[in-house]
Scaffold this active site. Sequence first.
Site, PDB file in Angstrom:
ATOM      1  N   ASN A 216     -71.595 -75.585 -22.031  1.00  0.00           N
ATOM      2  CA  ASN A 216     -70.953 -74.393 -21.479  1.00  0.00           C
ATOM      3  C   ASN A 216     -70.731 -74.597 -19.988  1.00  0.00           C
ATOM      4  O   ASN A 216     -71.085 -75.647 -19.443  1.00  0.00           O
ATOM      5  CB  ASN A 216     -71.789 -73.141 -21.765  1.00  0.00           C
ATOM      6  N   LYS A 294     -70.568 -92.782 -33.499  1.00  0.00           N
ATOM      7  CA  LYS A 294     -69.407 -92.013 -33.037  1.00  0.00           C
ATOM      8  C   LYS A 294     -68.505 -91.642 -34.224  1.00  0.00           C
ATOM      9  O   LYS A 294     -68.181 -92.502 -35.042  1.00  0.00           O
ATOM     10  CB  LYS A 294     -68.619 -92.852 -32.030  1.00  0.00           C
ATOM     11  N   PRO A 314     -83.557 -72.489 -30.990  1.00  0.00           N
ATOM     12  CA  PRO A 314     -84.631 -71.531 -30.705  1.00  0.00           C
ATOM     13  C   PRO A 314     -84.279 -70.705 -29.478  1.00  0.00           C
ATOM     14  O   PRO A 314     -83.623 -71.203 -28.563  1.00  0.00           O
ATOM     15  CB  PRO A 314     -85.838 -72.435 -30.406  1.00  0.00           C
ATOM     16  N   ASP A 315     -84.684 -69.442 -29.462  1.00  0.00           N
ATOM     17  CA  ASP A 315     -84.461 -68.593 -28.285  1.00  0.00           C
ATOM     18  C   ASP A 315     -85.696 -68.727 -27.379  1.00  0.00           C
ATOM     19  O   ASP A 315     -86.770 -68.206 -27.688  1.00  0.00           O
ATOM     20  CB  ASP A 315     -84.245 -67.140 -28.725  1.00  0.00           C
ATOM     21  N   ILE A 316     -85.534 -69.441 -26.289  1.00  0.00           N
ATOM     22  CA  ILE A 316     -86.687 -69.773 -25.422  1.00  0.00           C
ATOM     23  C   ILE A 316     -87.252 -68.514 -24.780  1.00  0.00           C
ATOM     24  O   ILE A 316     -88.461 -68.271 -24.786  1.00  0.00           O
ATOM     25  CB  ILE A 316     -86.259 -70.809 -24.355  1.00  0.00           C
ATOM     26  N   LYS A 348     -79.739 -56.226 -24.940  1.00  0.00           N
ATOM     27  CA  LYS A 348     -80.376 -57.555 -24.875  1.00  0.00           C
ATOM     28  C   LYS A 348     -81.781 -57.444 -24.280  1.00  0.00           C
ATOM     29  O   LYS A 348     -82.707 -58.113 -24.724  1.00  0.00           O
ATOM     30  CB  LYS A 348     -79.498 -58.485 -24.024  1.00  0.00           C
TER      31      LYS A 348
END
Length: 416
Positions: A216, A294, A314-316, A348
């Site tokens: 990102n 590749k 995983p959501d740290i 959130k």
Amino acid sequence: MPNGKSILLIVGGGIAAYKALELVRLARRKGIAVTPILTKAGAEFVTPLSLAGLAGAKVYDDLFSLTDEVEMGHIALSRSADLVVVVPATADLIAKMANGIANDMASVTLLATDKDIVIAPAMNVRMWHHPATQRNLETLRRDGVTIVGPATGAMACGEFGPGRLVEPPELLAAIEAKLISCVPKPMPGQALAGKHVLVTSGPTHEPIDPVRYIANRSSGKQGHAIAAAAAAAGARVTLISGPTSLADPAGVTTVHVTTARQMLAATEAALPADIAIFAAAVADWRVANAADEKLKKTAGSGSGAPALALTENPDILATVAHLKAGRPACVVGFAAETEHVIANATAKFRRKGCDLLVANDVSLTGSGIAGGVFGGDANAVHLVSASGVVSWPVMGKDEVAAKLIAHLAALDSGWA
Ligand code: CTP
């Protein structure tokens, strides 16, 4: 915006001192409280009575006044406002500031304050150009003092050139700009001394094959600035950084990782921490079966592009915030949003289980920041906590970092 803010106004001894009175009037009209300090030389040009009348406040002029000291000690006075302003800043006051001389109320205040300082110089053109004055001004600039003016024009003494005090409305604009972003400076090494602060920063890269990855647009600038600000406040800092082009901040232990799973492992290894700040833009998904070789275009086979099966990372933040044992006393999350910023961030905040959520608008246009938040140097954030939402104006990422660390240090008794 500055409504409710306050300044300590030091009035120096110069012909332009009368303009300080006009500045007081304009500032008070804007809702800025003014506490005046009048130097001995300043009192030759304006009277304490006119200053007190316009400010609607007591004028401090004597370092050794028993009554003043009982009411408010001179050190407490130096810290009592949001900003210290010197108008006019004479060559003498500038020289004292540059050399740390503290022998009257004004110079003691300037040396003892923990607040930002704005000075508006005014003096004869030759005094202004003198190498000694210019040397002293250079020292003040290095010390972080904001210098407004002087303006160029005809002087009271008949000469012409730079040295005129800038006009009060212009001065007020500079003061207002400073008041919007002013951050109390922590005592060097003190505010978070003895604390361990953990910060995640930057993007994560999730491999598709050995040469391609999902990523990102996060630059890591905000997270790295927070790590540096925490170190400057005396904390022991562990920064867990995804791939960025930034240098490791000085005085910080930096652990470099690539993927979300590595970031989680490094975070768990770095615990316990007193404060954990999750500024990283962690990729929510990774490719379920990243290829070892590749991926090739199977030319002519007619099979088209390969379909990538994604699986959730995983959501740290949520993992750490929900720890039963060893949860940091203060867990801070970030929210990157492109629409309905506050509503999404509030949801959130509840979902993630953190103590504070810093929400920013990362859409290219929504933040009002040219070029957007990602990759840039500015940020506009909203702080979401159990006590509501506080919005900060657009400011540099370094300032957001310093302000956030000062905010967390001030909350210390709440989370320690
Ligand atoms: N975060 C995390 N681990 C993840 C995803 C997010 O630690 N796998 C943290 C981020 O560092 C940030 C907060 O969670 O502090 C919110 O990140 P954000 O990307 O805004 O939210 P998401 O959880 O990804 O939700 P959404 O899909 O709505 O963006």
